[in-house]
Design a protein around this motif. Structure first.
Motif, mmCIF file in Angstrom:
data_model
loop_
_atom_site.group_PDB
_atom_site.id
_atom_site.type_symbol
_atom_site.label_atom_id
_atom_site.label_comp_id
_atom_site.label_asym_id
_atom_site.label_seq_id
_atom_site.Cartn_x
_atom_site.Cartn_y
_atom_site.Cartn_z
ATOM 1 N N ARG A 1 0.749 -1.054 0.001
ATOM 2 C CA ARG A 1 -0.162 0.046 0.009
ATOM 3 C C ARG A 1 0.928 1.265 -0.170
ATOM 4 O O ARG A 1 0.632 2.450 -0.714
ATOM 5 C CB ARG A 1 -0.857 -0.114 1.321
ATOM 6 N N MET A 2 1.763 1.269 0.780
ATOM 7 C CA MET A 2 2.819 2.389 0.823
ATOM 8 C C MET A 2 3.583 2.546 -0.426
ATOM 9 O O MET A 2 3.597 3.725 -0.971
ATOM 10 C CB MET A 2 3.836 2.206 1.880
ATOM 11 N N LEU A 3 3.950 1.566 -1.154
ATOM 12 C CA LEU A 3 4.414 1.449 -2.463
ATOM 13 C C LEU A 3 3.449 2.223 -3.433
ATOM 14 O O LEU A 3 3.867 3.245 -4.346
ATOM 15 C CB LEU A 3 5.000 0.286 -3.129
ATOM 16 N N ALA A 4 2.145 1.812 -3.502
ATOM 17 C CA ALA A 4 1.230 2.313 -4.508
ATOM 18 C C ALA A 4 0.881 3.628 -4.085
ATOM 19 O O ALA A 4 0.765 4.305 -5.151
ATOM 20 C CB ALA A 4 -0.017 1.281 -4.374
ATOM 21 N N LEU A 5 0.850 4.078 -3.050
ATOM 22 C CA LEU A 5 0.522 5.362 -2.635
ATOM 23 C C LEU A 5 1.688 6.301 -3.207
ATOM 24 O O LEU A 5 1.475 7.351 -3.704
ATOM 25 C CB LEU A 5 0.155 5.619 -1.124
ATOM 26 N N THR A 6 2.976 5.953 -3.007
ATOM 27 C CA THR A 6 3.950 6.627 -3.362
ATOM 28 C C THR A 6 4.244 6.616 -5.070
ATOM 29 O O THR A 6 4.331 7.971 -5.265
ATOM 30 C CB THR A 6 5.252 6.251 -2.869
ATOM 31 N N LEU A 7 3.920 5.487 -5.627
ATOM 32 C CA LEU A 7 3.638 5.807 -6.907
ATOM 33 C C LEU A 7 2.547 6.579 -7.753
ATOM 34 O O LEU A 7 2.722 7.317 -8.424
ATOM 35 C CB LEU A 7 3.767 4.105 -7.586
ATOM 36 N N GLU A 8 1.398 6.425 -7.037
ATOM 37 C CA GLU A 8 0.248 7.387 -7.248
ATOM 38 C C GLU A 8 0.620 8.634 -7.164
ATOM 39 O O GLU A 8 0.145 9.704 -8.010
ATOM 40 C CB GLU A 8 -0.930 6.997 -6.491
ATOM 41 N N MET A 9 1.217 9.201 -5.981
ATOM 42 C CA MET A 9 1.869 10.411 -5.903
ATOM 43 C C MET A 9 2.745 11.015 -6.760
ATOM 44 O O MET A 9 2.344 12.149 -7.395
ATOM 45 C CB MET A 9 2.267 10.678 -4.393
ATOM 46 N N GLU A 10 3.498 10.369 -7.160
ATOM 47 C CA GLU A 10 4.542 10.606 -8.179
ATOM 48 C C GLU A 10 3.876 10.795 -9.489
ATOM 49 O O GLU A 10 4.052 11.806 -10.336
ATOM 50 C CB GLU A 10 5.566 9.606 -8.380
ATOM 51 N N GLN A 11 2.771 9.835 -9.814
ATOM 52 C CA GLN A 11 2.016 9.844 -11.296
ATOM 53 C C GLN A 11 1.310 11.418 -11.231
ATOM 54 O O GLN A 11 1.127 12.079 -12.135
ATOM 55 C CB GLN A 11 1.237 8.864 -11.433
ATOM 56 N N VAL B 1 -2.458 14.699 1.064
ATOM 57 C CA VAL B 1 -3.397 13.487 1.317
ATOM 58 C C VAL B 1 -2.436 12.309 1.002
ATOM 59 O O VAL B 1 -2.528 11.436 1.804
ATOM 60 C CB VAL B 1 -4.395 13.669 0.277
ATOM 61 N N THR B 2 -1.666 12.223 0.128
ATOM 62 C CA THR B 2 -0.897 11.031 -0.211
ATOM 63 C C THR B 2 0.107 10.875 0.831
ATOM 64 O O THR B 2 0.167 9.680 1.378
ATOM 65 C CB THR B 2 -0.189 11.124 -1.363
ATOM 66 N N ARG B 3 0.967 11.606 1.331
ATOM 67 C CA ARG B 3 1.742 11.844 2.439
ATOM 68 C C ARG B 3 0.973 11.187 3.671
ATOM 69 O O ARG B 3 1.607 10.574 4.587
ATOM 70 C CB ARG B 3 2.476 12.881 2.792
ATOM 71 N N SER B 4 -0.198 11.604 4.003
ATOM 72 C CA SER B 4 -1.015 11.319 5.155
ATOM 73 C C SER B 4 -1.492 9.637 5.152
ATOM 74 O O SER B 4 -1.218 9.280 5.968
ATOM 75 C CB SER B 4 -2.227 12.211 5.201
ATOM 76 N N ASN B 5 -2.003 9.380 3.832
ATOM 77 C CA ASN B 5 -2.099 8.075 3.715
ATOM 78 C C ASN B 5 -1.077 7.132 3.998
ATOM 79 O O ASN B 5 -0.946 6.071 4.447
ATOM 80 C CB ASN B 5 -2.597 7.606 2.136
ATOM 81 N N ILE B 6 0.228 7.576 3.349
ATOM 82 C CA ILE B 6 1.467 6.743 3.508
ATOM 83 C C ILE B 6 1.952 6.814 5.064
ATOM 84 O O ILE B 6 2.230 5.760 5.419
ATOM 85 C CB ILE B 6 2.526 7.345 2.668
ATOM 86 N N GLU B 7 1.755 7.783 5.771
ATOM 87 C CA GLU B 7 1.880 8.035 7.186
ATOM 88 C C GLU B 7 1.000 7.027 7.817
ATOM 89 O O GLU B 7 1.521 6.303 8.990
ATOM 90 C CB GLU B 7 1.914 9.409 7.635
ATOM 91 N N GLY B 8 -0.196 7.140 7.649
ATOM 92 C CA GLY B 8 -1.310 6.049 8.109
ATOM 93 C C GLY B 8 -0.763 4.624 7.761
ATOM 94 O O GLY B 8 -0.800 3.725 8.750
#
Length: 415
Positions: free
Chosen positions: A126-136, A203-210
């Protein structure tokens, strides 16, 4: 005709009268003595305990019952509800630190650990997916912002040209207004794209932090499961003797249930129990005498336990010779707690005639007669009592039970 009686006859008659009176008096005295012997009670000296008052030292003490316990003892309990898988040690065996005693069934812990590992992998994904989504999204917005910046530059150039032409009358006011509005529109779009980019990152950083927080929680849970897994290997916490063991393989055990106990070898103390009536007289540091048979060991009160159960107070006693060969785990001993010490005072052997402290009626034997006398009794160590007043050194006291003569002031003592 009257005749004169000779002086010799008169003298003889007087002697006879005197002898008769003396005989009568002797008979009366003998009868009174016999009656007194018959009525006055007597006691055989061989049937009573007689103690002589002496000068000596005494330590006022309180008697207690004690049990020898190890100075250091640790209990090992089951971390989970499970069963005994295999037993490797025997009760009473000497064990070394870390030696395996028994194992518990660990299948539930292994399953729980595997489940947590899977959840950890999910959080990593999930953290990897959120990071990729944020970068995209960042790339998309960055491209859009770059295009808007180009449009803004073109709109500003056009607006500048219209402003110049307007002064010369080459452009209508309506065209100039349109150019100005177009610049403002592009500026607003550009600001919105910057804000959207920042919002997406937050939002993405918050999701990643969660996800990272959830991962941390799962890691702690996994660590706990690993600790529980290690505890299913029941090992000796230190070198000593195995004094208790759940030795039945397959036996069910609940969470927290005792499965093994290891006690230190040849290092003991005493746990003493006595009536809470004496609780106020007890304090840490008081001298203690521990007896078992003919062996006497000195010690002192380490601590008085605050809890009183069923009218009994307990205290722990440290010994000056904790490694004495006589000491054994769970050995019962007699304990005397010294609360007061006196020197050069009047003493007598203890006996049933004495009943605690204070004034008491005790029989003192003098000239074959035991006379009831009021004595003031002080300290006692269980073997001797202190006499504060009423007697002197050398007096003989009846210390056995004299309750049958409590109504008498004196009793004859026969040999």
């Amino acid at each position: 005709m009257d005749t004169t009686i000779s002086p010799h006859i008169i003298s003889r008659r007087k002697r006879r009268t005197a002898l008769a009176v003396a005989a009568v008096l002797a008979t009366i005295s003998l009868a009174a003595w016999g009656l007194n012997r018959a009525i006055s009670p007597s006691v055989d000296a061989n049937n009573v305990s007689i103690a002589t008052v002496r000068v000596g030292n005494i330590a006022n003490s309180i008697s207690a019952s004690g049990i020898v316990i190890p100075v250091h003892e640790e209990q090992v309990s089951s971390p989970i509800q499970t069963r005994v898988a295999k037993v490797y040690a025997k009760l009473g065996q000497q064990v070394q630190t870390g030696e395996l005693l028994l194992t518990l069934d660990d299948r539930t812990i292994v399953l729980a650990s595997d489940s947590i590992k899977e959840q950890l992998a999910q959080q990593e994904n999930r953290m990897l997916a959120l990071t990729l989504e944020m970068e995209q999204k960042r790339k998309q917005l960055t491209g859009a912002i770059e295009l808007l910046q180009l449009d803004l530059e073109a709109a500003r150039v056009k607006l500048g040209r219209y402003q110049t032409l307007r002064k010369a009358g080459g452009v209508s006011a309506e065209d100039l207004l349109t150019a100005e509005l177009n610049v403002k529109r592009i500026e607003i779009q550009l600001r919105q794209h910057h804000e959207q980019q920042e919002d997406n990152q937050r939002v993405t950083r918050s999701n990643i932090e969660g996800a990272r927080l959830q991962k941390s929680i799962l890691q702690k849970q996994l660590q706990e499961q690993q600790q529980l897994l290690a505890q299913t290997q029941v090992r000796a916490p230190f070198s000593g003797m195995l004094t208790w063991l759940m030795a039945e393989e397959g036996a069910s055990v609940s969470t927290g249930q005792l499965v093994a106990r290891v006690s230190e070898l040849n290092n003991y103390k005493v746990e003493a129990s006595l009536s809470d009536f004496h609780a106020r007289a007890l304090s840490a540091g008081q001298p203690v005498l521990v007896e078992q048979g003919n062996v006497k060991l000195d010690g002192e009160v380490q601590t008085v336990l605050p809890e009183i159960q069923n009218g009994t107070v307990k205290l722990l006693v440290t010994l000056r010779q904790p490694h004495h060969a006589m000491l054994r785990n769970k050995l019962r001993v007699e304990v005397s707690i010294v609360t007061e010490q006196k020197k050069n005072t009047l003493l007598a052997d203890a006996g049933p005639a004495f009943n605690g402290r204070g004034p008491q009626e005790i029989f003192i034997v003098r000239d074959g007669v035991a006379r009831k006398t009021s004595l003031t009794i002080g300290a006692s160590d269980g073997k001797s009592v202190e006499i504060l007043s009423g007697a002197r050194a050398g007096d003989q006291l009846i210390i056995s039970d004299t309750s049958r003569y409590k109504e008498r002031d004196s009793v004859r003592v026969t040999q």
